[in-house]
Write a protein that holds these residues in place. Structure first.
Motif: not given
Ligand SMILES: O=C[C@H](O)COP(=O)(O)O
Length: 251
Positions: A52-59
């Motif tokens: 959930k926290a990494s949504e939309g990131s490059n992780l």
């Protein structure tokens, strides 16, 4: 051209709240994923928070382990099918801590690799020798045998897409890093063994990480080696600044 892959392996650290806080602090400071792929492998109980926290990131998100069956009466196990449904990309298998403390065999690891592919995930397959094996001069033979057994029955297409992590046991959590030459030598041996088992193209595609006391101070030197495509990082991946220095090692 292999994209470097730096993966933090949190082991049994962090809770969901700490996970969310960590990702919030790093998510906008990660390199473009075509430059360096940034990965965090978290305990199963933190994966939902991590995703959930990494949504939309490059992780990219990894699990630290899974079972080789998708479902059934296997109390306490983690389903690779559910990991996929949750949005996990990678799953570490064969870590020396799993082999040593939980008695996982090469056969289990091979079954897990197949289960991971069957469910559309990618394995990060760990291998590595003990100090005793290295002192006996048998490290190459030992690691190549682990690789052969882990990959048994996998197609060249599958092998091209997976990640191998070479982690000499004597360098894990000890502060004692293999020299970059020692790490390169084994990663080269692993690549050559894949060329023999499959073909040159497959060997050129597979990404090979080094793991064992990787930290901001040594990551550049390790990553400069031609057969080292990444790091699997324990301790130094637990602090925001240190994780960011690792994934941004090219800056
Ligand atoms: O999976 C990571 C390795 O076990 C390395 O751990 P470390 O970086 O704390 O030595």
């Amino acid at each position: 051209m292999r994209t470097p892959i730096i993966a933090g392996n949190w082991k049994l650290h962090m809770n969901p709240a700490q996970t969310a806080e960590f990702v919030k602090s790093v998510k906008d400071k990660l390199p473009e994923s075509n430059k360096v792929e940034s990965v965090i492998a978290a305990p199963a109980v933190d994966l939902d928070a991590l995703i959930k926290a990494s949504e939309g990131s490059n992780l990219s998100v990894a699990a630290e382990n899974c079972y080789f069956e998708d479902e059934g009466a296997f109390t306490g196990e983690t389903s690779p099918k559910v990991l996929k449904e949750m949005g996990v990309k990678y799953c570490i298998i064969g870590h020396s801590e799993r082999r040593d403390y939980f008695h996982e065999t090469d056969e289990d690891i091979n079954k897990k690799a197949k289960a991971i592919f069957r469910n559309g995930l990618l394995p990060i397959i760990c291998c590595g020798e003990s100090l005793e094996t290295r002192e006996a001069g048998k490290e190459e033979e030992f690691v190549v045998d682990q690789i052969k057994k882990a990959l048994a029955g996998l197609t060249s297409e599958q092998v091209s897409s997976l990640v191998i992590a070479y982690e000499p046991i004597w360098a894990i959590g000890t502060g004692k890093t293999a020299t970059s030459d020692q790490a390169e030598e084994m990663c080269k041996t692993i690549r050559e063994s894949i060329a023999k088992l499959y073909d040159e193209e497959t060997a050129e595609n597979v990404r090979i990480q080094y793991g064992g006391s990787v930290k901001p101070a040594n990551v550049k030197e390790l990553m400069a080696k031609p057969n080292i495509d990444g790091g699997l990082v324990g301790g130094a991946s637990l602090e925001v600044e240190s994780f960011l220095s690792l994934v941004n090692y090219q800056d």
